[in-house]
Enzyme design. Structure first.
Site, PDB file in Angstrom:
ATOM      1  N   ASP A 483      -5.254 -14.021   7.103  1.00 22.31           N
ATOM      2  CA  ASP A 483      -4.072 -15.036   7.181  1.00 22.31           C
ATOM      3  C   ASP A 483      -4.681 -16.190   6.097  1.00 22.31           C
ATOM      4  OD1 ASP A 483      -2.409 -14.545   8.854  1.00 22.31           O
ATOM      5  OD2 ASP A 483      -3.573 -14.827  10.645  1.00 22.31           O
TER       6      ASP A 483
HETATM    7  C1  GLC Z   1      -7.090 -13.609  12.923  1.00 25.15           C
HETATM    8  C2  GLC Z   1      -5.584 -13.160  13.522  1.00 25.15           C
HETATM    9  C3  GLC Z   1      -5.150 -12.088  12.744  1.00 25.15           C
HETATM   10  C4  GLC Z   1      -5.504 -11.986  11.136  1.00 25.15           C
HETATM   11  C5  GLC Z   1      -7.078 -12.336  11.165  1.00 25.15           C
HETATM   12  C6  GLC Z   1      -7.405 -12.378   9.712  1.00 25.15           C
HETATM   13  O1  GLC Z   1      -7.806 -12.699  14.027  1.00 25.15           O
HETATM   14  O2  GLC Z   1      -5.303 -12.979  14.794  1.00 25.15           O
HETATM   15  O3  GLC Z   1      -3.631 -11.740  12.597  1.00 25.15           O
HETATM   16  O4  GLC Z   1      -5.456 -10.738  10.563  1.00 25.15           O
HETATM   17  O5  GLC Z   1      -7.522 -13.682  11.645  1.00 25.15           O
HETATM   18  O6  GLC Z   1      -7.069 -13.422   9.109  1.00 25.15           O
HETATM   19  C1  GLC Z   2      -6.802 -19.527  10.780  1.00 23.23           C
HETATM   20  C2  GLC Z   2      -7.948 -18.702  11.048  1.00 23.23           C
HETATM   21  C3  GLC Z   2      -7.326 -17.333  10.932  1.00 23.23           C
HETATM   22  C4  GLC Z   2      -6.222 -17.166  11.910  1.00 23.23           C
HETATM   23  C5  GLC Z   2      -4.958 -18.145  11.501  1.00 23.23           C
HETATM   24  C6  GLC Z   2      -3.875 -18.129  12.350  1.00 23.23           C
HETATM   25  O1  GLC Z   2      -6.165 -19.416   9.390  1.00 23.23           O
HETATM   26  O2  GLC Z   2      -8.833 -18.612  10.094  1.00 23.23           O
HETATM   27  O3  GLC Z   2      -8.409 -16.504  11.550  1.00 23.23           O
HETATM   28  O4  GLC Z   2      -5.675 -15.826  11.715  1.00 23.23           O
HETATM   29  O5  GLC Z   2      -5.606 -19.480  11.379  1.00 23.23           O
HETATM   30  O6  GLC Z   2      -4.121 -18.975  13.486  1.00 23.23           O
END
Ligand code: GLC
Ligand code: GLC
Length: 811
Positions: A483
């Site tokens: 993300d």
């Molecule tokens: C969080 C989110 C997931 C994403 C991951 C890496 O665990 O829930 O959707 O893939 O972060 O950013």
């Molecule tokens: C932030 C976090 C990630 C998560 C995203 C969405 O970027 O680092 O892990 O998946 O938020 O909530």
């Protein structure tokens, strides 16, 4: 240092010291009604949706931590204490908290009075039971005062935490007999209310928070409890609570049980009132009477246990290491069910107001629980696919209450669609139910735009094919699985969200992770097409998969590992040429699972590079070296301090991708070493550093470049649960469902003599015994099914309802 121990027999973790390094929590509820509860009685309750139907309040990030919950106060002479230690924090003579499968039982004793609270949500029930057992183990008669306490949330948790100009005036309650009813907004648009009851007459009650606590007190010293007398206050606005006051006499050795119930009721719109302004209490009364005795409660508790016996009975192992057995047989499966229920919505880290169900998250979660509840997995796939669009793109998240896509977050995370192929094929392999493919599934929740589920998969596959960049690699969109890799974002405004901002329209940044993902699930798609007789579609798809493999070999290889991406400007990300972030885990995981360039040694080189650059004492970090400054062209990933989260943290979700990669090379020792580095039961002794629960996975452990390597955060709701379960059971232990049987292909540490697995698959029970006489990691010499040799490593589907023995000799 440890704060408790595993009781495997009872499937419990027993906490013996209430001062755990962080609140250690558990989840109650399996269907519609849920509670979170900590080892000291903290936590909250909601119906279906932690945002829109929150029953009780919780203040995150409170001082002290985890303050607020379902509390009991005991006043015994001048001593005031709580059975869960908090909130009063009087030192207890004895304390113990048992977190089990959908229940928590904590117990405290003080001055020879023992108080035990069992909390659980009966199956199919919209209420939490708290069975309180009080025992006088002294030789004197005891007269004690018991006060209960919960604080109502005014339903919409977000509004409740923010909209005080309204909230302080809306609260309404009713009290009748021993039941306190919460009816805020009932007179207008809400056809639901909540109640808190006890199966005994009460001496008094309070429903106004300030009256109970006192404006200048905390929950550790409510004025009503200190004074030993409630005020029978009725809340009008401000903050409604529910507190019962009971006077209890106990003879020496005597024991008494009380049943408290926190319930939720929905009523018909035209049947809301008993009389003017008096709510219809009949449904609440029915709920209360269904559990008004300890016997009825005990029966429901036994049912709950039987429910878990059944779920956990579908797969269990016996190995030489109890830490492994308790992960696979109990806690990892349990966590997978909780993440199925919650996705990423409600934990002590996730406030339950933001995220709903994630498209990618929920699809991945499915591989951890589909063997337990296949029917609900099918429904989940349908719900997820209904938030997809005709071009294969989809909403990134949807709300569980409405099942509608969340427009505020939108879409364009280009990995999202592919995970639908993973969940669907995992479901069909587990169940053999191909009819899912013909099910008519809406696009964008519009039934008029429904097409067969197969068409959804096809749309997913072609969404990648139709969105390729300059190197013929997949466009990343807002981000892929990571993300925080926001290559088209370019944000200079601290008020912008990295996830929802795409400042550079038409960005051409490309992702090697999606490339690997596409090859893995593209192959699955092709296999499925062939399996259902769509040969032509399979042939066409094959061309695209082949092209992708070529594109990765040509543009995605850095010499010793796979690149991570091309940025907006076409520059390499995750290359030895970069100053920071030279190598990333995700593309190593997916391109090795896809076996891209295996014949040229690429897979082996890539995994060796992971060992050399990314592995550390606490697991495999996401990238190395971590970013030490903000790179506007990379986005959120470079905002985190080095060693944390997506910037060089051990992101436990993606470690299993490397474990699986290692099994492809047959390196069972290394795969298992990676497994044990992050499996919580193996970290129990490290609890002080690790901080979070030793029975469930967390999202992130601080990596080698962090200030405090090994410290973990964000436990419970993480794709880590399902991926680790999948890696250990299907790739390391190597027993995986296939369309026509159970495939057996273990890749284990060479020191092992073998292991046993009981696996219920398509109503057939397989008792599998893997023997490893030559102490190798991978390879099978012989498989005997009920004593007869078979000449394939796929054990066919045998007679249903029966037990069958499968003997596997490695060699
Ligand atoms: C969080 C989110 C997931 C994403 C991951 C890496 O665990 O829930 O959707 O893939 O972060 O950013
Ligand atoms: C932030 C976090 C990630 C998560 C995203 C969405 O970027 O680092 O892990 O998946 O938020 O909530």
């Amino acid at each position: 240092m440890k704060y408790g121990y595993f009781d495997d027999e009872n499937r419990e973790y027993v906490i013996t010291n209430p001062k755990t390094p962080y609140p250690w929590i558990n989840y109650l509820g399996n269907e519609d009604f849920f509670s979170l509860t900590s080892n000291t009685g903290g936590g909250y309750t909601f119906y279906k949706d932690a945002k829109f139907r929150r029953l009780t309040r919780y203040r995150y990030n409170n001082i002290p931590a985890d303050n607020g919950g379902k509390y009991f106060y005991i006043k015994d002479g001048d001593t005031i204490w709580s059975p869960g230690w908090k909130p009063v924090k009087t030192e207890l003579d004895h304390y113990e908290c048992r977190h089990g499968m959908s229940y928590t039982k904590y117990k405290g004793s003080k001055n020879r009075v023992e108080a035990e609270v069992l909390q659980f949500i009966p199956l199919g029930f919209w209420g939490e039971i708290q069975k309180v057992r009080l025992k006088n183990s002294s030789s004197d008669r005891k007269k004690i005062k018991l006060f209960s306490f919960i604080e109502w949330c005014l339903w919409n948790a977000e509004d409740d935490m923010t909209n005080f100009q309204r909230n302080f005036s809306t609260g309404e309650v009713e009290v009748k007999d021993s039941v306190i009813y919460h009816k805020t907004e009932f007179k207008e648009r809400r056809n639901h209310y909540a109640f808190y009851s006890v199966n005994s007459s009460i001496t008094g009650y309070d429903t106004d928070r300030e009256t109970f606590v006192g404006l200048y007190n905390g929950l550790d010293s409510p004025v009503v409890v200190s004074e030993g007398k409630s005020n029978n206050s009725i809340a009008h606005g401000w903050s409604p609570i529910a507190s019962h006051y009971l006077e209890i006499e106990l003879k020496p050795g005597e024991e008494k049980e009380l049943i408290f119930m926190l319930g939720y009721v929905e009523v018909e719109k035209d049947n809301k009132w008993e009389s003017k302004s008096v709510i219809n209490k009949q449904p609440a009364q029915e709920m209360i009477s269904s559990f008004d005795t300890a016997e009825k409660v005990n029966r429901a508790f036994e049912n709950l246990k039987a429910y878990w016996d059944n779920l956990l009975g579908k797969m269990s192992i016996q190995s030489a290491d109890p830490r492994l057995d308790r992960m696979v047989n109990i806690w990892n499966q349990y966590q997978c069910m909780v993440t199925f229920n919650m996705s990423r919505s409600a934990s002590f880290f996730e406030s339950g107001i933001g995220r709903g169900m994630g498209f990618r998250d929920s699809n991945q979660d499915l591989i951890g629980f589909v063997h337990q509840i296949p029917e609900r997995a099918r429904e989940r796939i349908y719900d997820i696919a209904s938030t997809q669009f005709e071009d294969g793109s989809c909403y990134h998240q949807y709300q569980p209450l409405t099942k509608k896509g969340n427009a505020a977050i939108g879409g364009n995370f280009n990995d999202d669609p592919l995970w639908l192929i993973l969940s669907t094929t995992a479901y069909i392999k587990e169940t053999g139910d191909f009819s899912l493919l013909d099910e008519m599934v809406p696009f964008d929740n519009d039934a008029a735009r429904a097409k067969s589920h197969f068409e959804h998969l096809k749309a997913s596959f072609y969404h990648v094919v139709n969105n390729l960049g300059p190197h013929k690699l997949p466009l990343i969109g807002r981000a892929d699985w990571n993300d925080c890799l926001n290559l088209n974002c370019f944000s200079e405004d601290p008020n912008e969200s990295f996830q929802t901002t795409e400042n550079q329209k038409g960005g051409t940044a490309e992702s090697l992770m999606i490339a690997g993902l596409f090859v893995v699930y593209g192959k699955e798609y092709i296999k499925l097409c062939k399996r259902v007789g769509k040969e032509k579609e399979a042939e066409e798809a094959q061309v695209h998969v082949y092209d992708m493999i070529e594109a990765v070999k040509k543009h995605g290889w850095d010499g010793d590992w796979y690149l991570r991406a091309y940025d907006f400007f076409g520059n390499k990300v995750g290359s030895s040429e970069n100053e920071e972030g030279k190598i990333f885990i995700e593309s190593q995981g997916w391109c090795t699972m896809a076996e891209i360039g295996k014949e040229d040694g690429m897979v082996e080189k890539s995994l060796n590079a992971v060992k050399e650059h990314l592995d550390c004492e606490y697991g495999i970090v996401l990238n190395y070296p971590a970013f030490t400054k903000y790179y506007i062209e990379y986005g959120e990933i470079s905002t985190y301090p080095a060693g944390y989260k997506e910037n060089g943290g051990v992101f436990c979700h993606n470690n299993p991708w490397i474990m699986i990669g290692e099994t492809i090379l047959g390196r069972g020792d290394r795969a298992y070493e990676y497994y044990t580095k992050i499996a919580p039961s193996f970290l129990e002794e490290l609890s002080e550093l690790h901080k979070v629960e030793p029975y469930v996975y967390c999202q992130m452990i601080a990596g080698k470049e962090a200030h405090k390597p090994g410290e973990a955060k964000n436990s419970w709701l993480s794709g880590t649960a399902s991926w680790n379960f999948y890696a250990i059971t299907q790739h390391i232990l190597g027993i995986s469902p296939e369309y026509d049987g159970l495939a057996i292909n273990p890749c284990i540490p060479s020191a092992w003599d073998g292991f046993k697995m009981k696996r219920v698959f398509r109503d057939v029970t397989y008792n599998i015994h893997v023997k490893n006489p030559d102490h190798i990691s991978k390879g099978i010499k012989q498989i005997l099914v009920n004593g007869k040799e078979i000449n394939s490593n796929i054990v066919p589907i045998l007679e249903k309802g029966k037990e069958h023995s499968v003997e596997v000799i490695m060699g």
